[in-house]
Design an enzyme around this catalytic site. Structure first.
Site, PDB file in Angstrom:
ATOM      1  N   TYR A 160      35.784  39.878  44.402  1.00  0.00           N
ATOM      2  CA  TYR A 160      37.065  40.170  44.061  1.00  0.00           C
ATOM      3  C   TYR A 160      37.790  40.597  45.432  1.00  0.00           C
ATOM      4  O   TYR A 160      37.324  41.241  46.302  1.00  0.00           O
ATOM      5  CB  TYR A 160      37.073  41.460  43.380  1.00  0.00           C
ATOM      6  CG  TYR A 160      38.344  41.887  42.802  1.00  0.00           C
ATOM      7  CD1 TYR A 160      39.223  41.355  41.913  1.00  0.00           C
ATOM      8  CD2 TYR A 160      38.952  43.141  43.625  1.00  0.00           C
ATOM      9  CE1 TYR A 160      40.475  41.861  41.656  1.00  0.00           C
ATOM     10  CE2 TYR A 160      40.116  43.701  43.040  1.00  0.00           C
ATOM     11  CZ  TYR A 160      40.902  43.154  42.348  1.00  0.00           C
ATOM     12  OH  TYR A 160      42.097  43.449  42.084  1.00  0.00           O
ATOM     13  N   GLU A 205      70.398  21.890  30.946  1.00  0.00           N
ATOM     14  CA  GLU A 205      70.292  22.047  32.416  1.00  0.00           C
ATOM     15  C   GLU A 205      69.284  23.205  32.830  1.00  0.00           C
ATOM     16  O   GLU A 205      68.558  23.152  34.018  1.00  0.00           O
ATOM     17  CB  GLU A 205      71.794  22.573  32.920  1.00  0.00           C
ATOM     18  CG  GLU A 205      72.653  21.066  32.737  1.00  0.00           C
ATOM     19  CD  GLU A 205      74.085  21.821  32.972  1.00  0.00           C
ATOM     20  OE1 GLU A 205      74.493  21.572  34.318  1.00  0.00           O
ATOM     21  OE2 GLU A 205      74.671  22.383  32.246  1.00  0.00           O
ATOM     22  N   LYS A 262      85.912  20.915  27.601  1.00  0.00           N
ATOM     23  CA  LYS A 262      84.531  20.710  27.931  1.00  0.00           C
ATOM     24  C   LYS A 262      83.432  21.339  27.037  1.00  0.00           C
ATOM     25  O   LYS A 262      83.416  22.609  26.522  1.00  0.00           O
ATOM     26  CB  LYS A 262      84.345  21.396  29.419  1.00  0.00           C
ATOM     27  CG  LYS A 262      84.913  20.621  30.460  1.00  0.00           C
ATOM     28  CD  LYS A 262      84.251  20.859  31.800  1.00  0.00           C
ATOM     29  CE  LYS A 262      83.046  20.130  32.218  1.00  0.00           C
ATOM     30  NZ  LYS A 262      82.520  20.682  33.560  1.00  0.00           N
ATOM     31  N   ASN A 283      79.471  21.910  27.864  1.00  0.00           N
ATOM     32  CA  ASN A 283      78.393  21.883  28.965  1.00  0.00           C
ATOM     33  C   ASN A 283      76.903  21.976  28.187  1.00  0.00           C
ATOM     34  O   ASN A 283      76.849  22.761  27.589  1.00  0.00           O
ATOM     35  CB  ASN A 283      78.796  23.018  29.958  1.00  0.00           C
ATOM     36  CG  ASN A 283      79.996  22.918  30.642  1.00  0.00           C
ATOM     37  OD1 ASN A 283      80.404  21.810  30.920  1.00  0.00           O
ATOM     38  ND2 ASN A 283      80.641  23.887  31.012  1.00  0.00           N
ATOM     39  N   SER A 327      49.845  48.117  39.608  1.00  0.00           N
ATOM     40  CA  SER A 327      50.214  46.750  38.785  1.00  0.00           C
ATOM     41  C   SER A 327      50.634  47.163  37.457  1.00  0.00           C
ATOM     42  O   SER A 327      51.039  46.156  36.790  1.00  0.00           O
ATOM     43  CB  SER A 327      48.952  46.060  38.736  1.00  0.00           C
ATOM     44  OG  SER A 327      47.706  46.494  38.327  1.00  0.00           O
ATOM     45  N   THR A 356      66.012   0.250  33.289  1.00  0.00           N
ATOM     46  CA  THR A 356      65.151   0.630  34.587  1.00  0.00           C
ATOM     47  C   THR A 356      66.098   0.984  35.958  1.00  0.00           C
ATOM     48  O   THR A 356      67.213   0.405  35.823  1.00  0.00           O
ATOM     49  CB  THR A 356      64.040  -0.405  34.694  1.00  0.00           C
ATOM     50  OG1 THR A 356      65.113  -1.592  34.882  1.00  0.00           O
ATOM     51  CG2 THR A 356      63.193  -0.945  33.813  1.00  0.00           C
ATOM     52  N   HIS A 357      65.749   1.902  36.624  1.00  0.00           N
ATOM     53  CA  HIS A 357      66.656   2.183  37.706  1.00  0.00           C
ATOM     54  C   HIS A 357      67.904   2.607  37.286  1.00  0.00           C
ATOM     55  O   HIS A 357      69.047   2.566  37.668  1.00  0.00           O
ATOM     56  CB  HIS A 357      67.043   0.746  38.504  1.00  0.00           C
ATOM     57  CG  HIS A 357      65.646  -0.101  38.827  1.00  0.00           C
ATOM     58  ND1 HIS A 357      64.964   0.480  40.270  1.00  0.00           N
ATOM     59  CD2 HIS A 357      64.973  -0.961  38.551  1.00  0.00           C
ATOM     60  CE1 HIS A 357      63.979  -0.400  40.134  1.00  0.00           C
ATOM     61  NE2 HIS A 357      64.012  -1.178  39.366  1.00  0.00           N
ATOM     62  N   GLN A 367      45.061  40.830  42.199  1.00  0.00           N
ATOM     63  CA  GLN A 367      46.181  41.520  41.265  1.00  0.00           C
ATOM     64  C   GLN A 367      47.355  40.736  41.142  1.00  0.00           C
ATOM     65  O   GLN A 367      48.078  41.078  40.130  1.00  0.00           O
ATOM     66  CB  GLN A 367      46.205  42.967  42.058  1.00  0.00           C
ATOM     67  CG  GLN A 367      47.074  43.672  41.010  1.00  0.00           C
ATOM     68  CD  GLN A 367      47.134  45.377  41.499  1.00  0.00           C
ATOM     69  OE1 GLN A 367      46.211  45.934  40.926  1.00  0.00           O
ATOM     70  NE2 GLN A 367      48.078  45.796  42.238  1.00  0.00           N
ATOM     71  N   SER A 404      83.938  25.919  28.929  1.00  0.00           N
ATOM     72  CA  SER A 404      83.965  25.988  30.307  1.00  0.00           C
ATOM     73  C   SER A 404      85.226  27.225  30.123  1.00  0.00           C
ATOM     74  O   SER A 404      86.233  27.359  29.081  1.00  0.00           O
ATOM     75  CB  SER A 404      84.959  24.984  31.099  1.00  0.00           C
ATOM     76  OG  SER A 404      85.649  25.281  32.031  1.00  0.00           O
TER      77      SER A 404
HETATM   78  N1  ARG Z   1      44.616  46.058  38.757  1.00  0.00           N
HETATM   79  C1  ARG Z   1      43.473  45.296  39.460  1.00  0.00           C
HETATM   80  C2  ARG Z   1      43.712  44.021  39.248  1.00  0.00           C
HETATM   81  O1  ARG Z   1      44.680  43.534  38.556  1.00  0.00           O
HETATM   82  C3  ARG Z   1      42.309  45.667  38.413  1.00  0.00           C
HETATM   83  C4  ARG Z   1      40.917  45.373  39.379  1.00  0.00           C
HETATM   84  C5  ARG Z   1      40.835  46.499  40.337  1.00  0.00           C
HETATM   85  N2  ARG Z   1      39.671  46.450  41.025  1.00  0.00           N
HETATM   86  C6  ARG Z   1      39.517  46.921  42.163  1.00  0.00           C
HETATM   87  N3  ARG Z   1      38.325  46.917  42.685  1.00  0.00           N
HETATM   88  N4  ARG Z   1      40.397  47.636  42.681  1.00  0.00           N
HETATM   89  O2  ARG Z   1      43.227  42.885  40.000  1.00  0.00           O
END
Ligand code: ARG
Length: 458
Positions: free
Chosen positions: A314, A287, A280, A282, A20, A152-153, A319, A274
């Site tokens: 957990y 948007e 134009k 825009n 991660s 309205t509308h 993650q 444009s």
């Molecule tokens: N990178 C993990 C997360 O964001 C941290 C927790 C990891 N815990 C574990 N038991 N593997 O959730």
């Protein structure tokens, strides 16, 4: 095309799916802050020796300087930000680094880091929204007596004050801020010390770490602490609601800037030309604010579905909680900044808005109300007489105020020349003076209230 992945073998695929760090490196400041609080508490409780704690603290501060200067390195083998910091710490101070992880787990660590991050995010959004509100109030004050058609509308209904219309968005943003404030208050409890899921046998002081991290108190259930992400969902839900409000304002700007409306000229800084049509301009920024609301709602939906059906405590699915929150936060920050810029700099065409407010028999309701008040007709009958007067004006190709008294009286002889005082748009707007109504005098009341609420507490 993806064959290379398999050729590298299962360990390489695992490394990639497991890591991660590419996104959670955003948490580095919060990770180091939480570790500093943790080690200070470990020392105070006699769980870690003072000399060791001093080394750990110095090492963590050095890592913070390195990351600040050079960014966080990305080593997929080290998985996440927690392992990166820990690995670097042992490079700097050696095996003593291993003492930092006493009485905690990455599970309570990530829950703590992410809460700290979301809490900061909420504070940033709150201050950006306050600036947007102030900008709305300034423009509303400038245009308290500017008349525009109210719809309205999307059909012209009754004339209103432009200041009143802008203040409607002030109110929406006021509620958005209260949603963020409410979420912030609810989430401000420290999960640190819940450890992996069950708490720890070490004599830790969770009150201490909570207060060092400016949490109100420690969380009361270790299983809940490491396994819920409702605080992140609260953020995303509040962000979604806020982005819907911004998107509606953006949509108004898109409509108002179109040639048939011609209510506004959007600032150059928030428009593009444009490539083939030189005439134009825009409304791209507006948007994109409208578009971003879709992506923010998508981010919310993503975390809702990630969390649905996860058993306690957990699971690694969690993650995936971070990318949608980071994405939504970036998009919301940009959207608020873009709307603040547009509201602040947009040029309103007062004459065009007035002209369209006067068209479409917009004071017909005022005429009907006058019949009830001054000529004592029952409202239903007044409604009928008004219909006949509107048809007559339509036949004559003129507005209500252009009919002669004789023409009015040809439809109902209870009408007298007092009627002309209510047929103009200014009189119409000024007459809607009920609390919260569009009369400039009422809009001013709300503006004063808003200014008071926005004033920094002294
Ligand atoms: N990178 C993990 C997360 O964001 C941290 C927790 C990891 N815990 C574990 N038991 N593997 O959730």
């Amino acid at each position: 095309m993806w064959g290379g992945r398999f050729a590298d073998g299962p360990s390489s695929i695992m490394r990639e799916i497991n890591a991660s760090i590419p996104f959670d490196k955003k948490l580095w400041r919060h990770d180091i802050r939480a570790s500093l609080a943790h080690v200070a508490m470990l020392e105070e409780q006699g769980i870690v020796e003072a000399e060791d704690a001093t080394q750990i603290i110095a090492g963590l501060n050095q890592i913070a300087q390195e990351y600040e200067a050079d960014g966080v390195p990305e080593d997929l083998d080290l998985e996440d930000i927690h392992m990166h910091v820990e690995a670097r710490l042992s490079e700097i101070i050696g095996p003593v680094a291993g003492r930092l992880h006493t009485a905690r787990s990455r599970n309570d660590q990530v829950a703590t880091d992410f809460r700290l991050w979301v809490r900061d995010a909420m504070d940033m959004v709150d201050s950006a929204l306050a600036t947007l509100q102030l900008t709305l109030v300034d423009r509303a004050e400038e245009h308290v007596a500017t008349i525009m058609p109210g719809f309205t509308h999307l059909q012209s209904a009754q004339p209103v004050s432009l200041g009143h219309h802008l203040m409607a968005y002030y109110e929406m943003i006021r509620r958005d801020r209260s949603r963020f404030a409410d979420a912030r208050q609810r989430m401000n409890e420290s999960p640190l010390g819940a450890a992996a899921l069950a708490g720890t046998g070490f004599p830790i002081d969770r009150e201490k770490t909570a207060s060092l991290l400016s949490f109100d108190c420690p969380t009361g259930n270790s299983l809940d602490s490491v396994s819920d992400r409702d605080f992140a969902l609260d953020y995303l839900m509040a962000a979604t609601q806020c982005s819907l409000h911004l998107s509606r304002l953006a949509e108004e700007f898109v409509i108002w800037a179109s040639q048939p409306f011609g209510f506004v000229k959007l600032p150059d800084s928030f428009s593009t030309g444009s490539s083939i049509m030189p005439q134009k301009r825009n409304p791209d920024a507006a948007e994109l604010v409208r578009g971003h609301a879709g992506r923010i709602a998508g981010a919310m939906n993503s975390l809702v579905i990630t969390m649905k059906g996860l058993p306690l405590a957990y699971s690694k699915d969690m993650q995936d909680d971070k990318p949608p929150v980071f994405e939504a936060h970036d998009l919301l920050g940009l959207s608020i900044a873009a709307m603040t810029g547009m509201v602040g700099e947009v040029e309103f065409s007062n004459s065009r808005m007035r002209m369209l407010a006067e068209a479409g028999f917009s004071t017909a309701t005022d005429f009907a109300d006058w019949l009830v008040r001054e000529a004592k007709l029952p409202f239903r009958e007044a409604h009928h007489v008004t219909g006949a007067v509107v048809s007559l004006a339509e036949e004559q190709g003129c507005g209500l105020a252009d009919l002669s008294l004789d023409q009015f009286r040809s439809i109902d002889d209870r009408i007298h020349d007092g009627v002309f005082s209510v047929l103009g748009v200014d009189a119409s707007v000024a007459s809607r003076s009920s609390y919260g109504g569009t009369a400039p005098e009422q809009v001013k009341v709300q503006i004063a209230k808003a200014r008071k609420a926005l004033a920094p507490e002294s």
